[in-house]
Design a protein around this motif. Structure first.
Motif, PDB file in Angstrom:
ATOM      1  N   SER A 188      37.868  53.568  64.763  1.00 49.07           N
ATOM      2  CA  SER A 188      38.749  54.684  64.426  1.00 49.07           C
ATOM      3  C   SER A 188      40.001  54.691  65.289  1.00 49.07           C
ATOM      4  O   SER A 188      41.116  54.888  64.784  1.00 49.07           O
ATOM      5  N   LYS A 212      38.692  59.091  58.433  1.00 52.35           N
ATOM      6  CA  LYS A 212      37.397  58.932  57.760  1.00 52.35           C
ATOM      7  C   LYS A 212      36.339  58.411  58.725  1.00 52.35           C
ATOM      8  O   LYS A 212      35.232  58.944  58.802  1.00 52.35           O
ATOM      9  N   VAL A 213      36.697  57.357  59.465  1.00 52.77           N
ATOM     10  CA  VAL A 213      35.742  56.755  60.394  1.00 52.77           C
ATOM     11  C   VAL A 213      35.426  57.720  61.532  1.00 52.77           C
ATOM     12  O   VAL A 213      34.271  57.847  61.958  1.00 52.77           O
ATOM     13  N   TRP A 214      36.443  58.434  62.032  1.00 53.73           N
ATOM     14  CA  TRP A 214      36.247  59.435  63.083  1.00 53.73           C
ATOM     15  C   TRP A 214      35.267  60.513  62.634  1.00 53.73           C
ATOM     16  O   TRP A 214      34.336  60.883  63.356  1.00 53.73           O
ATOM     17  N   GLY A 239      41.320  55.964  59.538  1.00 51.32           N
ATOM     18  CA  GLY A 239      40.879  56.296  60.887  1.00 51.32           C
ATOM     19  C   GLY A 239      40.214  57.659  60.944  1.00 51.32           C
ATOM     20  O   GLY A 239      39.206  57.847  61.645  1.00 51.32           O
ATOM     21  N   MET A 246      33.806  54.894  66.632  1.00 49.04           N
ATOM     22  CA  MET A 246      34.974  55.508  67.267  1.00 49.04           C
ATOM     23  C   MET A 246      35.947  54.449  67.779  1.00 49.04           C
ATOM     24  O   MET A 246      37.161  54.675  67.792  1.00 49.04           O
TER      25      MET A 246
END
Length: 196
Positions: A84, A111-113, A109, A81
């Motif tokens: 992100s 995607k990572v979140w 971002g 996070m």
């Protein structure tokens, strides 16, 4: 679950038009005018968001647990996070090197979140919400990378703007994690399970 599903279809469908149907988007704008198109886009986005929030809230009252995430995955989600938040800030902070290099930090971002939340949550509603966002971000990112690169900005990226981007992103992350912003906005304290 149906409300959450409908919200995802409307919200992500609207947000897929530019990446997946750029010619159709131009036709609609030419036919209806830019103002009318943006107005409809905004209304549909808001309707999809409301349906998602409502549907996810309903599902949290009667969770269907698929798996219990191990503590290590929850810790990993906290770190993801942070990344992100930096990527999301990079999408809007001018002249940062992250945006210049990655080109689409907002989609990365998201995607990572989504991945971070999939690691930390194991209900059916979580898998539906965050899994759908992850798949959507993968498809949209691939599509966006195929489009021609826009001409570089007149002012090049700077290290100062990049440091400011990282610091602001980490600051927002800290507010969500330790400052109570996640609990206030979402109704869930992400550190709650760590204190159990």
């Amino acid at each position: 679950m149906l409300t959450l599903f409908l919200g995802l279809v409307v919200f992500l469908g609207v947000h897929s038009v530019q990446a997946l149907l750029p010619e159709q988007r131009q036709l609609w704008q030419a036919r209806w005018g830019a103002g009318a198109y943006k107005g409809l886009y905004s209304l549909l986005s808001l309707a999809g968001l409301v349906l998602m929030v409502w549907g996810y809230g309903e599902a949290r009252h009667h969770p269907v647990v698929i798996f219990e995430p191990p503590r290590a995955l929850v810790h990993a989600s906290f770190l993801l996070m942070g990344i992100s938040m930096v990527l999301l800030v990079a999408a809007y902070w001018p002249r940062n090197q992250i945006r210049a290099r990655l080109r689409h930090p907002m989609t990365l971002g998201i995607k990572v979140w989504a991945l971070a939340h999939l690691l930390a949550n194991g209900t059916l509603a979580d898998l539906m919400l965050f899994g759908t966002f992850l798949l959507w971000a993968v498809v949209v990112f691939r599509s966006a990378r195929r489009r021609p690169v826009a001409p570089a900005a007149a002012r090049p990226a700077s290290i100062t703007a990049t440091v400011a981007t990282v610091m602001l992103g980490l600051g927002v992350w800290a507010l969500f994690l330790w400052g109570g912003l996640h609990a206030h906005l979402i109704g869930v304290n992400p550190l709650g399970s760590m204190r159990a």
